[in-house]
Design a protein around this motif. Structure first.
Motif, PDB file in Angstrom:
ATOM      1  N   VAL A 124       0.795  -1.110   0.092  1.00 54.74           N
ATOM      2  CA  VAL A 124       0.073  -0.059  -0.157  1.00 54.74           C
ATOM      3  C   VAL A 124       0.933   1.147   0.035  1.00 54.74           C
ATOM      4  CG1 VAL A 124      -1.889  -1.207   1.133  1.00 54.74           C
ATOM      5  CG2 VAL A 124      -0.149  -0.043   2.620  1.00 54.74           C
ATOM      6  N   ILE A 127      -0.693   4.960  -0.659  1.00 57.39           N
ATOM      7  CA  ILE A 127      -2.068   4.795  -0.806  1.00 57.39           C
ATOM      8  C   ILE A 127      -2.312   5.358   0.674  1.00 57.39           C
ATOM      9  CG2 ILE A 127      -3.947   3.368  -1.078  1.00 57.39           C
ATOM     10  CD1 ILE A 127      -2.583   1.611  -2.660  1.00 57.39           C
ATOM     11  N   GLU A 128      -3.036   6.540   0.613  1.00 57.77           N
ATOM     12  CA  GLU A 128      -3.387   7.038   2.096  1.00 57.77           C
ATOM     13  C   GLU A 128      -4.669   6.538   2.550  1.00 57.77           C
ATOM     14  OE1 GLU A 128      -3.888  11.114   1.466  1.00 57.77           O
ATOM     15  OE2 GLU A 128      -1.755  11.735   1.082  1.00 57.77           O
ATOM     16  N   ASP A 129      -5.743   6.037   1.549  1.00 56.68           N
ATOM     17  CA  ASP A 129      -6.850   5.435   2.216  1.00 56.68           C
ATOM     18  C   ASP A 129      -7.083   3.856   1.626  1.00 56.68           C
ATOM     19  OD1 ASP A 129      -9.407   4.781   3.505  1.00 56.68           O
ATOM     20  OD2 ASP A 129     -10.373   6.222   1.949  1.00 56.68           O
ATOM     21  N   PHE A 130      -6.630   2.995   2.449  1.00 56.00           N
ATOM     22  CA  PHE A 130      -6.499   1.582   1.952  1.00 56.00           C
ATOM     23  C   PHE A 130      -8.050   1.002   2.153  1.00 56.00           C
ATOM     24  CE2 PHE A 130      -5.648  -2.865   2.689  1.00 56.00           C
ATOM     25  CZ  PHE A 130      -5.419  -3.450   1.295  1.00 56.00           C
ATOM     26  N   ASN A 134      -7.642  -1.530  -3.067  1.00 59.11           N
ATOM     27  CA  ASN A 134      -7.056  -0.660  -4.073  1.00 59.11           C
ATOM     28  C   ASN A 134      -5.475  -0.943  -3.865  1.00 59.11           C
ATOM     29  OD1 ASN A 134      -7.451   0.261  -1.280  1.00 59.11           O
ATOM     30  ND2 ASN A 134      -7.600   2.336  -1.978  1.00 59.11           N
ATOM     31  N   ALA A 135      -4.758  -1.936  -3.370  1.00 61.01           N
ATOM     32  CA  ALA A 135      -3.433  -2.088  -3.209  1.00 61.01           C
ATOM     33  C   ALA A 135      -2.717  -2.191  -4.578  1.00 61.01           C
ATOM     34  CB  ALA A 135      -3.041  -3.385  -2.244  1.00 61.01           C
ATOM     35  N   HIS A 136      -1.534  -2.120  -4.500  1.00 64.43           N
ATOM     36  CA  HIS A 136      -0.632  -2.341  -5.770  1.00 64.43           C
ATOM     37  C   HIS A 136      -0.576  -3.772  -6.179  1.00 64.43           C
ATOM     38  CE1 HIS A 136       0.971   1.964  -5.702  1.00 64.43           C
ATOM     39  NE2 HIS A 136       1.088   1.802  -4.302  1.00 64.43           N
TER      40      HIS A 136
END
Length: 248
Positions: A124, A127-130, A134-136
């Motif tokens: 992540v 990524i501020e809001d996981f 929506n992870a890589h």
């Protein structure tokens, strides 16, 4: 008869005389033993004779009780993720019986034993809001039901990761149970970031080679102000350090 008794009397007198002569012969050369001098009475006061002092037997000190052990479980649902070094993470968790009961209520009786536990690792970074989707990328790590901690090899320094503890149903569906905090692995090399606030010191250092006078001179301060575009350098009134004096 008369002569017989007379003979016995004469024999007795002869025996007594012989015994007296023997005793006299034995003791006539002996001298009486001299009297030994008696010790003078002591002028010291009477002293009591002390008895041997026996130290008291110390009381048996009880062995110190061992420190209380920390409980392995606190009855809380939690999952904690830590960065051990640039390449490894460490996760530990606690899962209450309530979670298992709720899991079987939703997915059916016996679903807990039919499913298998996994740790799902997410990258992540940035990524501020996981939200879990929506992870890589993510990777599933198989574990066992008895485990409550796990070392995870990521092999990627300077990245941020997050972990879900969950179970995969026989259908292949992943059911998350707990989510950890994000953990950032440290860099494996020196940082490439430079602090711009200190870039002007390099200009000062280069300028010192052109002058044969101290840094406290107003001439060099004025030139440095003009060259760097600053109104104050915070050096007014400062005494020049020996290593700053060019050629001196």
């Amino acid at each position: 008869m008369f002569y017989f008794w007379l003979f016995l009397l004469g024999l007795g007198i002869l025996i007594l005389a012989l015994g007296f002569w023997l005793w006299f012969t034995k003791h006539r050369g002996e001298k009486p033993a001299p009297e030994l001098p008696q010790p003078a009475p002591s002028s010291l006061p009477d002293m009591e004779i002390g008895t041997e002092i026996v130290p008291p037997i110390p009381a048996k000190i009880p062995a110190p009780s061992p420190p209380p052990e920390l409980p392995r479980r606190y009855g809380e649902d939690r999952l904690v993720l830590l960065a051990r070094d640039p390449y490894w993470l460490f996760a530990y968790w606690e899962l209450s019986a309530t979670k298992q009961e709720k899991f079987e209520e939703i997915h059916g009786s016996g679903s807990w034993k039919a499913s298998r536990p996994v740790l799902r690792l997410y990258d992540v970074t940035g990524i501020e809001d996981f939200q879990g989707y929506n992870a890589h990328y993510f990777v599933d790590i198989p574990i066992n039901d008895e485990a409550d901690n796990w070392y995870i090899e990521v092999g990627k320094p300077n990245r941020t990761f997050c972990v879900d503890l969950g179970r995969i149903l026989p259908s292949g569906t992943f059911v998350p149970l707990l989510r950890s905090n994000p953990a950032h692995t440290p860099r494996a090399s020196l940082s490439e970031c430079l602090d711009e606030e200190w870039l002007w010191l390099e200009e000062i250092y280069r300028s010192l080679y052109k002058y044969q006078f101290g840094l406290g001179s107003p001439l060099i301060l004025e030139e440095l102000k003009a060259r760097l575009g600053r109104e104050k350098l915070g050096l007014e009134g400062a005494s020049p350090a020996p290593w700053m004096e060019g050629g001196k």
